[in-house]
Design a protein around this motif. Sequence first.
Motif, PDB file in Angstrom:
ATOM      1  N   VAL A 141       0.838  -1.203   0.000  1.00 55.47           N
ATOM      2  CA  VAL A 141       0.000   0.000   0.000  1.00 55.47           C
ATOM      3  C   VAL A 141       0.873   1.253   0.000  1.00 55.47           C
ATOM      4  O   VAL A 141       0.641   2.198  -0.752  1.00 55.47           O
ATOM      5  N   GLU A 142       1.923   1.250   0.829  1.00 54.58           N
ATOM      6  CA  GLU A 142       2.783   2.430   0.915  1.00 54.58           C
ATOM      7  C   GLU A 142       3.547   2.665  -0.388  1.00 54.58           C
ATOM      8  O   GLU A 142       3.675   3.799  -0.848  1.00 54.58           O
ATOM      9  N   ILE A 143       4.027   1.601  -1.009  1.00 53.97           N
ATOM     10  CA  ILE A 143       4.752   1.735  -2.280  1.00 53.97           C
ATOM     11  C   ILE A 143       3.820   2.291  -3.350  1.00 53.97           C
ATOM     12  O   ILE A 143       4.161   3.228  -4.069  1.00 53.97           O
ATOM     13  N   SER A 144       2.623   1.731  -3.425  1.00 56.86           N
ATOM     14  CA  SER A 144       1.655   2.167  -4.431  1.00 56.86           C
ATOM     15  C   SER A 144       1.238   3.620  -4.217  1.00 56.86           C
ATOM     16  O   SER A 144       1.169   4.409  -5.164  1.00 56.86           O
ATOM     17  N   GLN A 145       0.968   3.986  -2.964  1.00 60.27           N
ATOM     18  CA  GLN A 145       0.570   5.366  -2.670  1.00 60.27           C
ATOM     19  C   GLN A 145       1.695   6.349  -2.977  1.00 60.27           C
ATOM     20  O   GLN A 145       1.464   7.430  -3.507  1.00 60.27           O
ATOM     21  N   THR A 146       2.924   5.961  -2.639  1.00 61.03           N
ATOM     22  CA  THR A 146       4.074   6.825  -2.919  1.00 61.03           C
ATOM     23  C   THR A 146       4.223   7.014  -4.422  1.00 61.03           C
ATOM     24  O   THR A 146       4.391   8.129  -4.907  1.00 61.03           O
ATOM     25  N   ALA A 147       4.133   5.925  -5.176  1.00 58.65           N
ATOM     26  CA  ALA A 147       4.262   5.995  -6.637  1.00 58.65           C
ATOM     27  C   ALA A 147       3.169   6.868  -7.230  1.00 58.65           C
ATOM     28  O   ALA A 147       3.403   7.618  -8.180  1.00 58.65           O
TER      29      ALA A 147
END
Length: 80
Positions: A8-14
Amino acid sequence: MSNNTAIVEISQTAGRFSSSIVLQADHKYIDVKSILGLFTTLVGNQNYELHVHGTDAEEAKKALAEVFKKHGLNVTVVSE
């Protein structure tokens, strides 16, 4: 490490960047903005390559490298 939290954090950051951000794992290429793609690809002790192209690529590379590191994932940001 909770993989779900990392995904979730990787996707939101991207998602904060307009650049194209692609993760290479073995011979698979997935869009880092796709949570589903990350769920099927992101597994523990693997080495990943991150390919980033676009106007805000430098900022995106820094931000994502930090998130991967925070979650103990090995990623190499490819400079092209």
